[in-house]
Design a protein around this motif. Structure first.
Motif, PDB file in Angstrom:
ATOM      1  N   HIS A  81       0.820  -1.216   0.000  1.00  0.00           N
ATOM      2  CA  HIS A  81       0.000   0.000   0.000  1.00  0.00           C
ATOM      3  C   HIS A  81       0.853   1.265   0.000  1.00  0.00           C
ATOM      4  O   HIS A  81       0.405   2.322  -0.452  1.00  0.00           O
ATOM      5  CB  HIS A  81      -0.924  -0.003   1.224  1.00  0.00           C
ATOM      6  CG  HIS A  81      -1.763   1.231   1.391  1.00  0.00           C
ATOM      7  ND1 HIS A  81      -2.816   1.535   0.551  1.00  0.00           N
ATOM      8  CD2 HIS A  81      -1.701   2.245   2.295  1.00  0.00           C
ATOM      9  CE1 HIS A  81      -3.369   2.685   0.945  1.00  0.00           C
ATOM     10  NE2 HIS A  81      -2.712   3.137   1.993  1.00  0.00           N
ATOM     11  N   GLU A  85       1.332   7.368   0.510  1.00  0.00           N
ATOM     12  CA  GLU A  85       1.067   7.910   1.843  1.00  0.00           C
ATOM     13  C   GLU A  85       1.964   7.328   2.939  1.00  0.00           C
ATOM     14  O   GLU A  85       2.110   7.923   3.992  1.00  0.00           O
ATOM     15  CB  GLU A  85      -0.377   7.624   2.260  1.00  0.00           C
ATOM     16  CG  GLU A  85      -1.423   8.385   1.481  1.00  0.00           C
ATOM     17  CD  GLU A  85      -2.805   8.003   1.977  1.00  0.00           C
ATOM     18  OE1 GLU A  85      -3.566   8.913   2.337  1.00  0.00           O
ATOM     19  OE2 GLU A  85      -3.117   6.793   2.004  1.00  0.00           O
ATOM     20  N   ASN A  87       1.220   4.885   4.910  1.00  0.00           N
ATOM     21  CA  ASN A  87       0.428   4.688   6.129  1.00  0.00           C
ATOM     22  C   ASN A  87      -0.249   3.316   6.174  1.00  0.00           C
ATOM     23  O   ASN A  87      -1.264   3.148   6.851  1.00  0.00           O
ATOM     24  CB  ASN A  87      -0.601   5.800   6.300  1.00  0.00           C
ATOM     25  CG  ASN A  87      -1.672   5.783   5.224  1.00  0.00           C
ATOM     26  OD1 ASN A  87      -1.644   4.935   4.320  1.00  0.00           O
ATOM     27  ND2 ASN A  87      -2.628   6.691   5.319  1.00  0.00           N
ATOM     28  N   HIS A  91      -3.570   1.677   8.579  1.00  0.00           N
ATOM     29  CA  HIS A  91      -4.784   0.971   8.143  1.00  0.00           C
ATOM     30  C   HIS A  91      -4.917  -0.359   8.887  1.00  0.00           C
ATOM     31  O   HIS A  91      -6.006  -0.737   9.323  1.00  0.00           O
ATOM     32  CB  HIS A  91      -4.718   0.674   6.640  1.00  0.00           C
ATOM     33  CG  HIS A  91      -4.855   1.866   5.755  1.00  0.00           C
ATOM     34  ND1 HIS A  91      -6.067   2.471   5.497  1.00  0.00           N
ATOM     35  CD2 HIS A  91      -3.937   2.567   5.049  1.00  0.00           C
ATOM     36  CE1 HIS A  91      -5.879   3.495   4.650  1.00  0.00           C
ATOM     37  NE2 HIS A  91      -4.590   3.573   4.368  1.00  0.00           N
TER      38      HIS A  91
HETATM   39 ZN    ZN Z   1      -3.439   4.785   3.010  1.00  0.00          ZN
END
Ligand code: ZN
Length: 138
Positions: A81, A85, A87, A91
């Motif tokens: 992912h 980002e 991040n 998640h």
């Molecule tokens: Zn994300």
């Protein structure tokens, strides 16, 4: 039936944080005038959680360590992912800690066990995030 919808805005100075929002939720219940009903509290972001547990500093520190073992933030390259980002860990942490809680309102108060407190868990902070409070009842 009475209803009230309210948003809390939370901006943490750190990437991760645990914030006790029990009093904010109780204030909204009082504002709503609901004596008997239900309150839903949910994070409106997919990198933050709302959950109920003990407001004990040791436990909050244990959550931080446990979540970092399950879904470590770094290296960023370990997650598909990441790249835009960075991040992905946020998640995954949110998935473990949950999206929302639903609580009973009795006599105008949160009908809680002795140690129950409502927490907002931030996993990708340093920006404005929203928490929804929805109250229904009479
Ligand atoms: Zn994300």
């Amino acid at each position: 039936m009475k209803t009230l919808r309210k948003e809390l805005i939370i901006n943490t100075p750190t990437r991760r944080a645990f914030i006790n929002i029990t009093q904010d939720v109780q204030k909204a219940i009082t504002e709503s005038g609901v004596q008997e009903g239900l309150v839903l509290v949910n994070a409106m972001h997919i990198t933050a959680s709302v959950y109920i547990n003990d407001a004990e500093d040791g436990l909050l520190s244990d959550y931080e360590k446990w979540l970092e073992k399950l879904a470590p933030e770094k290296p960023h390259s370990q997650y598909a992912h990441n790249g835009y980002e960075d991040n992905a860990d946020a998640h995954l942490k949110r998935q473990i800690m949950g999206r929302e809680v639903v609580c009973a309102i009795t006599n105008g108060k949160l009908d809680f066990g002795t140690w129950e407190q409502i927490f907002y868990a931030e996993f990708d902070g340093k920006r404005n995030k929203r928490v929804l409070i929805k109250i229904i009842g009479e």
